[in-house]
Enzyme design. Structure first.
Site, PDB file in Angstrom:
ATOM      1  N   GLY A   1       0.821  -1.211   0.000  1.00  0.00           N
ATOM      2  CA  GLY A   1       0.000   0.000   0.000  1.00  0.00           C
ATOM      3  C   GLY A   1       0.858   1.265   0.000  1.00  0.00           C
ATOM      4  O   GLY A   1       0.524   2.249  -0.668  1.00  0.00           O
ATOM      5  N   ASP A   2       1.961   1.210   0.723  1.00  0.00           N
ATOM      6  CA  ASP A   2       2.879   2.361   0.755  1.00  0.00           C
ATOM      7  C   ASP A   2       3.473   2.571  -0.635  1.00  0.00           C
ATOM      8  O   ASP A   2       3.643   3.715  -1.084  1.00  0.00           O
ATOM      9  CB  ASP A   2       4.027   2.133   1.746  1.00  0.00           C
ATOM     10  CG  ASP A   2       3.532   1.724   3.124  1.00  0.00           C
ATOM     11  OD1 ASP A   2       2.387   2.053   3.456  1.00  0.00           O
ATOM     12  OD2 ASP A   2       4.302   1.072   3.852  1.00  0.00           O
ATOM     13  N   ALA A   3       3.818   1.464  -1.295  1.00  0.00           N
ATOM     14  CA  ALA A   3       4.386   1.545  -2.643  1.00  0.00           C
ATOM     15  C   ALA A   3       3.348   2.123  -3.615  1.00  0.00           C
ATOM     16  O   ALA A   3       3.681   2.968  -4.461  1.00  0.00           O
ATOM     17  CB  ALA A   3       4.834   0.167  -3.119  1.00  0.00           C
TER      18      ALA A   3
END
Ligand code: 26A
Length: 338
Positions: free
Chosen positions: A292-294
């Site tokens: 999700g961060d990516a």
């Protein structure tokens, strides 16, 4: 792209990640899939994970996002701020960030050690337990001391996890963005943020030009705000229509749903967009920590480049796919280009 066009703020953490089992989750009263703040009773978990041959990775959700955006963008595009301790863990973070060219301007706390996130993997689930330590010592004064970087940037990315640390620092960026018609983007981070840091989150809401989260975070928002719905497009549309400080930009709300379509609502638009996720072969999946961060990293890189909404989402999905092939929240080398 100029020098440090994107400024990101949140908690620089060292991830201590290992495969666990139900017994380990039970020992610390953890859910299989969650992110929480560690209490006294959780402090033994880091030692337990190390005894299970843990990997040490650079983590901290927004720091992962910042590394991702820098991975895509030209040199010196992203700067990350947060607070670390005076120890070898901090050196490890600096090293991992340097590898992708992410510039860090850390406040270094003299007393507290660098923050740690214990990541317990059980099958496809991961339970994260964070001892913020030095990360909890970030101060708005540090941002003021580095105001030239704030002035230089055109886009601010704030990890919602930082709402537990320094609301004044977040608000300083939010207000600056509205005043100068710059972009303010916030991630919802985890279900506990809308649930237990509701007032802090709501204080930032008028400033969101972009808000990004996943389906469980969106549903947690809906529950804590009595929206009486679990329907993701409905929640996204609601967020898009909340009052906005800077009327020169329309708000965009992005909700990811794992392999289900990414939902995007834009302020004053009736239609909610849905972007299917490109299929990933199971054999390619190494580790979904930080996917999700990516996604946010790819998306924010697209926004900084002035790409269309469709392309920004595609860049997010592309980078999430790359990070899933790596262990921990990392990106492949040699560098791949979008
Ligand atoms: C305040 N908390 C709980 C946190 C975090 C966090 N990053 C900042 N603050 N809890 C987990 N993470 C990070 O989330 C990433 C995966 O999305 C972990 O460090 C991990 O790298």
């Amino acid at each position: 792209m100029g020098k440090y066009e994107i400024l990101a703020l949140e908690n620089p953490l060292l991830d201590i990640q290992a495969v666990g089992d139900q017994a380990l989750l039970d020992k610390y009263g953890l859910k299989p899939n969650d992110a929480i703040l560690a209490e006294e009773k959780h402090m033994g978990i880091y030692e337990d994970l190390i005894n299970r041959k843990a990997d040490f990775n650079a983590g901290g959700a927004a720091q992962n996002t910042a590394r991702g955006a820098q991975y895509i963008l030209p040199e010196d595009s992203v700067v990350f701020v947060g607070c670390v301790g005076k120890d070898k863990y901090a050196d490890l973070l600096v090293e991992a960030n340097k590898k992708v060219g992410l510039h860090t301007v850390y406040r270094v706390d003299e007393e507290q050690p660098t923050g740690r996130c214990g990541v317990v993997i059980t099958g496809h689930d991961r339970s994260m337990c964070t001892d913020l330590a030095a990360a909890n010592c970030y101060k708005v004064e540090h941002l003021k001391e580095n105001w030239d970087l704030v002035k230089q940037a055109k886009l601010y990315f704030v990890g919602g996890y930082h709402l537990t640390v320094s609301v004044p620092a977040i608000m300083a960026l939010a207000e600056e963005a509205a005043k100068e018609n710059k972009i303010f983007m916030l991630s919802l981070s985890a279900p506990f943020i809308p649930q237990f840091f509701k007032d802090q989150l709501d204080q930032t809401a008028p400033y969101w030009d972009y808000v990004v989260g996943n389906e469980t975070e969106a549903r947690s928002y809906a529950a804590s705000h009595d929206l009486n719905t679990e329907d993701i497009p409905t929640i996204a549309r609601h967020l898009a229509q909340l009052p906005k400080a800077n009327s020169q930009r329309k708000r965009t709300v992005i909700i990811t749903q794992g392999t289900d379509p990414t939902v995007v609502a834009v302020q004053d638009e009736d239609k909610v967009h849905e972007f299917p996720v490109h299929a990933i072969d199971k054999s390619e999946i190494a580790d979904t920590t930080g996917a999700g961060d990516a996604f946010a990293g790819g998306f924010v890189a697209g926004v900084a480049k002035g790409e269309s909404l469709k392309t920004c989402v595609d860049m997010g999905q592309w980078l999430a796919h790359l990070s899933i092939k790596e262990l921990g929240p990392a990106y492949p080398f040699p560098k791949q280009t979008y």
